[in-house]
Design a protein around this motif. Structure first.
Motif, PDB file in Angstrom:
ATOM      1  N   LEU A  11       7.040  -6.474  -8.138  1.00 23.31           N
ATOM      2  CA  LEU A  11       5.849  -5.933  -7.485  1.00 23.31           C
ATOM      3  C   LEU A  11       5.684  -6.499  -6.089  1.00 23.31           C
ATOM      4  O   LEU A  11       5.351  -5.771  -5.149  1.00 23.31           O
ATOM      5  N   SER A  12       5.929  -7.780  -5.927  1.00 25.88           N
ATOM      6  CA  SER A  12       5.766  -8.378  -4.599  1.00 25.88           C
ATOM      7  C   SER A  12       6.848  -7.889  -3.643  1.00 25.88           C
ATOM      8  O   SER A  12       6.595  -7.738  -2.454  1.00 25.88           O
ATOM      9  N   LEU A  13       8.049  -7.613  -4.141  1.00 22.50           N
ATOM     10  CA  LEU A  13       9.116  -7.119  -3.277  1.00 22.50           C
ATOM     11  C   LEU A  13       8.930  -5.648  -2.906  1.00 22.50           C
ATOM     12  O   LEU A  13       9.366  -5.219  -1.840  1.00 22.50           O
ATOM     13  N   LEU A  14       8.279  -4.882  -3.762  1.00 19.65           N
ATOM     14  CA  LEU A  14       8.100  -3.455  -3.509  1.00 19.65           C
ATOM     15  C   LEU A  14       6.803  -3.113  -2.776  1.00 19.65           C
ATOM     16  O   LEU A  14       6.621  -1.973  -2.356  1.00 19.65           O
ATOM     17  N   THR A  15       5.931  -4.078  -2.585  1.00 19.39           N
ATOM     18  CA  THR A  15       4.656  -3.807  -1.936  1.00 19.39           C
ATOM     19  C   THR A  15       4.828  -3.414  -0.480  1.00 19.39           C
ATOM     20  O   THR A  15       4.252  -2.427  -0.016  1.00 19.39           O
ATOM     21  N   VAL A  16       5.615  -4.161   0.267  1.00 22.55           N
ATOM     22  CA  VAL A  16       5.791  -3.888   1.700  1.00 22.55           C
ATOM     23  C   VAL A  16       6.469  -2.537   1.936  1.00 22.55           C
ATOM     24  O   VAL A  16       5.971  -1.748   2.751  1.00 22.55           O
ATOM     25  N   PRO A  17       7.577  -2.200   1.259  1.00 20.16           N
ATOM     26  CA  PRO A  17       8.145  -0.871   1.479  1.00 20.16           C
ATOM     27  C   PRO A  17       7.204   0.263   1.072  1.00 20.16           C
ATOM     28  O   PRO A  17       7.164   1.302   1.729  1.00 20.16           O
TER      29      PRO A  17
END
Length: 60
Positions: A11-17
């Motif tokens: 979730l934290s890795l996909l938030t910015v994209p």
């Protein structure tokens, strides 16, 4: 590392994209609306030239 630790990391890795994608979609939507309004202005009747059609001759 167990599987329950993967969810917060994903979730934290996909938030910015995801947020960047939302910004791109919103700006694309705004640009397409402006393009539609500009093309509508081009095809308004008062901007088009008046075409003089010749009258049909009444020779039988």
């Amino acid at each position: 590392m167990n599987q329950s630790n993967y969810v917060p990391i994903c979730l934290s890795l996909l938030t910015v994209p995801f947020l960047c994608g939302l910004l791109v979609v919103e700006s694309l939507r705004r640009e397409l609306l402006e393009l539609g309004q500009a093309s509508e202005e081009v095809f308004r009747g008062d901007r088009l030239p008046i075409l003089n059609f010749p009258e049909p001759s009444s020779n039988p």
